[in-house]
Design a protein around this motif. Structure first.
Motif, PDB file in Angstrom:
ATOM      1  N   TYR A   1       3.587  55.418 -14.954  1.00 45.23           N
ATOM      2  CA  TYR A   1       4.395  56.560 -15.376  1.00 45.23           C
ATOM      3  C   TYR A   1       5.085  57.236 -14.188  1.00 45.23           C
ATOM      4  O   TYR A   1       5.155  58.442 -14.115  1.00 45.23           O
ATOM      5  N   THR A   2       5.604  56.457 -13.255  1.00 40.55           N
ATOM      6  CA  THR A   2       6.193  57.034 -12.043  1.00 40.55           C
ATOM      7  C   THR A   2       7.362  57.961 -12.344  1.00 40.55           C
ATOM      8  O   THR A   2       7.559  58.945 -11.640  1.00 40.55           O
ATOM      9  N   SER A   3       8.132  57.677 -13.383  1.00 38.57           N
ATOM     10  CA  SER A   3       9.261  58.552 -13.712  1.00 38.57           C
ATOM     11  C   SER A   3       8.794  59.892 -14.275  1.00 38.57           C
ATOM     12  O   SER A   3       9.555  60.859 -14.296  1.00 38.57           O
ATOM     13  N   ALA A   4       7.560  59.946 -14.716  1.00 38.37           N
ATOM     14  CA  ALA A   4       6.998  61.182 -15.260  1.00 38.37           C
ATOM     15  C   ALA A   4       6.278  61.990 -14.176  1.00 38.37           C
ATOM     16  O   ALA A   4       5.688  63.020 -14.468  1.00 38.37           O
ATOM     17  N   MET A   5       6.366  61.519 -12.933  1.00 44.31           N
ATOM     18  CA  MET A   5       5.629  62.169 -11.854  1.00 44.31           C
ATOM     19  C   MET A   5       6.583  62.788 -10.832  1.00 44.31           C
ATOM     20  O   MET A   5       7.727  62.370 -10.701  1.00 44.31           O
ATOM     21  N   TYR A   6       6.058  63.759 -10.122  1.00 49.21           N
ATOM     22  CA  TYR A   6       6.807  64.355  -9.017  1.00 49.21           C
ATOM     23  C   TYR A   6       5.835  64.750  -7.917  1.00 49.21           C
ATOM     24  O   TYR A   6       4.624  64.804  -8.128  1.00 49.21           O
ATOM     25  N   GLU A   7       6.382  64.995  -6.744  1.00 42.20           N
ATOM     26  CA  GLU A   7       5.535  65.341  -5.609  1.00 42.20           C
ATOM     27  C   GLU A   7       5.133  66.811  -5.676  1.00 42.20           C
ATOM     28  O   GLU A   7       5.934  67.675  -6.025  1.00 42.20           O
ATOM     29  N   TYR A   8       3.888  67.045  -5.340  1.00 43.05           N
ATOM     30  CA  TYR A   8       3.346  68.396  -5.291  1.00 43.05           C
ATOM     31  C   TYR A   8       2.662  68.551  -3.938  1.00 43.05           C
ATOM     32  O   TYR A   8       1.967  67.645  -3.484  1.00 43.05           O
ATOM     33  N   VAL A   9       2.874  69.690  -3.299  1.00 42.48           N
ATOM     34  CA  VAL A   9       2.242  69.964  -2.013  1.00 42.48           C
ATOM     35  C   VAL A   9       1.105  70.959  -2.241  1.00 42.48           C
ATOM     36  O   VAL A   9       1.327  72.085  -2.700  1.00 42.48           O
ATOM     37  N   ILE A  10      -0.097  70.520  -1.925  1.00 41.73           N
ATOM     38  CA  ILE A  10      -1.293  71.341  -2.102  1.00 41.73           C
ATOM     39  C   ILE A  10      -1.276  72.468  -1.065  1.00 41.73           C
ATOM     40  O   ILE A  10      -1.133  72.216   0.129  1.00 41.73           O
ATOM     41  N   GLN A  11      -1.418  73.678  -1.544  1.00 42.54           N
ATOM     42  CA  GLN A  11      -1.423  74.836  -0.655  1.00 42.54           C
ATOM     43  C   GLN A  11      -2.815  75.053  -0.066  1.00 42.54           C
ATOM     44  O   GLN A  11      -3.809  74.566  -0.599  1.00 42.54           O
ATOM     45  N   ASP A  12      -2.872  75.804   1.019  1.00 40.58           N
ATOM     46  CA  ASP A  12      -4.143  76.060   1.691  1.00 40.58           C
ATOM     47  C   ASP A  12      -5.138  76.693   0.716  1.00 40.58           C
ATOM     48  O   ASP A  12      -4.831  77.689   0.056  1.00 40.58           O
ATOM     49  N   GLY A  13      -6.300  76.077   0.601  1.00 43.28           N
ATOM     50  CA  GLY A  13      -7.359  76.607  -0.249  1.00 43.28           C
ATOM     51  C   GLY A  13      -7.286  76.186  -1.702  1.00 43.28           C
ATOM     52  O   GLY A  13      -8.191  76.493  -2.475  1.00 43.28           O
ATOM     53  N   GLU A  14      -6.228  75.492  -2.112  1.00 43.98           N
ATOM     54  CA  GLU A  14      -6.144  75.036  -3.505  1.00 43.98           C
ATOM     55  C   GLU A  14      -7.130  73.898  -3.736  1.00 43.98           C
ATOM     56  O   GLU A  14      -7.186  72.956  -2.962  1.00 43.98           O
ATOM     57  N   ARG A  15      -7.880  74.020  -4.807  1.00 46.99           N
ATOM     58  CA  ARG A  15      -8.809  72.978  -5.227  1.00 46.99           C
ATOM     59  C   ARG A  15      -8.159  72.213  -6.388  1.00 46.99           C
ATOM     60  O   ARG A  15      -7.201  72.692  -6.992  1.00 46.99           O
ATOM     61  N   PRO A  16      -8.678  71.051  -6.727  1.00 48.35           N
ATOM     62  CA  PRO A  16      -8.103  70.289  -7.844  1.00 48.35           C
ATOM     63  C   PRO A  16      -8.064  71.076  -9.156  1.00 48.35           C
ATOM     64  O   PRO A  16      -7.086  70.994  -9.901  1.00 48.35           O
ATOM     65  N   ASP A  17      -9.105  71.878  -9.432  1.00 48.05           N
ATOM     66  CA  ASP A  17      -9.113  72.650 -10.677  1.00 48.05           C
ATOM     67  C   ASP A  17      -8.040  73.732 -10.672  1.00 48.05           C
ATOM     68  O   ASP A  17      -7.460  74.046 -11.714  1.00 48.05           O
ATOM     69  N   ILE A  18      -7.749  74.283  -9.504  1.00 52.35           N
ATOM     70  CA  ILE A  18      -6.693  75.298  -9.395  1.00 52.35           C
ATOM     71  C   ILE A  18      -5.327  74.657  -9.629  1.00 52.35           C
ATOM     72  O   ILE A  18      -4.477  75.219 -10.321  1.00 52.35           O
ATOM     73  N   VAL A  19      -5.125  73.464  -9.072  1.00 49.19           N
ATOM     74  CA  VAL A  19      -3.860  72.746  -9.286  1.00 49.19           C
ATOM     75  C   VAL A  19      -3.697  72.430 -10.771  1.00 49.19           C
ATOM     76  O   VAL A  19      -2.620  72.629 -11.349  1.00 49.19           O
ATOM     77  N   ALA A  20      -4.765  71.968 -11.406  1.00 49.39           N
ATOM     78  CA  ALA A  20      -4.701  71.660 -12.839  1.00 49.39           C
ATOM     79  C   ALA A  20      -4.375  72.911 -13.655  1.00 49.39           C
ATOM     80  O   ALA A  20      -3.559  72.864 -14.575  1.00 49.39           O
ATOM     81  N   GLN A  21      -4.991  74.012 -13.321  1.00 52.08           N
ATOM     82  CA  GLN A  21      -4.707  75.278 -14.021  1.00 52.08           C
ATOM     83  C   GLN A  21      -3.240  75.668 -13.838  1.00 52.08           C
ATOM     84  O   GLN A  21      -2.565  76.021 -14.800  1.00 52.08           O
ATOM     85  N   ARG A  22      -2.765  75.583 -12.618  1.00 52.26           N
ATOM     86  CA  ARG A  22      -1.380  75.970 -12.318  1.00 52.26           C
ATOM     87  C   ARG A  22      -0.380  75.068 -13.046  1.00 52.26           C
ATOM     88  O   ARG A  22       0.615  75.541 -13.592  1.00 52.26           O
TER      89      ARG A  22
END
Length: 174
Positions: free
Chosen positions: A41-62
């Motif tokens: 599903y590469t066309s359904a994806m985009y790059e995301y830059v993890i911010q300082d202190g972000e955990r995987p659950d925080i990224v999922a919530q966001r």
């Protein structure tokens, strides 16, 4: 989607000190098929830059409105362990101190030599190379920063595609 409820369970029997135990284990080998399907599903994806202190659950919530989609973030990037996730500034500092004794020791430590192609070589080989082939020379501190920062760029699935991906993944579990 409760991710693990779709995994096949495999009955397993084992003995410990003459006692027999029977359990149903989750067949985690299905993970490889899931990762392969997600990468289609590469066309359904985009790059995301993890911010300082972000955990995987925080990224999922966001991104998806719920931490229950943490598995989407991790699987779509083939992350097996939180060691594959970038450290926060404080975690990084603590890590350097535990590994090198101090941040200054990490800054002053033995250099690592690379060719322009990115191959790691010893110092003698590096200096024997033509100047055009000599690449970076990094302190342990610089190497650790580079390694940690490289983990910040991940691919995430656009939220609009989640229902289609869930449907595709459910077919893998049948």
């Amino acid at each position: 989607m409760d991710f693990f409820k779709y995994y096949r369970r495999t009955p397993y029997t084992f003995d410990v000190d003459g006692n027999t135990f029977k359990v149903n284990l989750t067949n985690v080998t299905q993970r490889a098929k899931i990762v392969e399907r997600l990468r289609q599903y590469t066309s359904a994806m985009y790059e995301y830059v993890i911010q300082d202190g972000e955990r995987p659950d925080i990224v999922a919530q966001r991104l998806y409105g719920s931490p229950s989609y943490t598995w989407v973030v991790l699987l779509s990037n083939n992350i097996f362990s939180l060691y594959d996730w970038p450290l926060s500034s404080q975690e990084f500092e603590d890590y350097l101190i535990s590994k090198y004794g101090s941040i200054q020791h990490a800054r002053d430590g033995a250099r690592t030599y690379y060719t322009v192609e990115g191959d790691r070589v010893d110092e003698t080989t590096y200096h024997a190379l033509p100047e055009a082939r000599q690449g970076n020379v990094l302190t342990p501190y610089e190497q650790e920063v580079q390694d940690n920062e490289a983990k910040r760029r991940i691919k995430v699935i656009r939220g609009a595609f989640l229902p289609q991906i869930f449907t595709a993944l459910k077919t893998l579990f049948k």
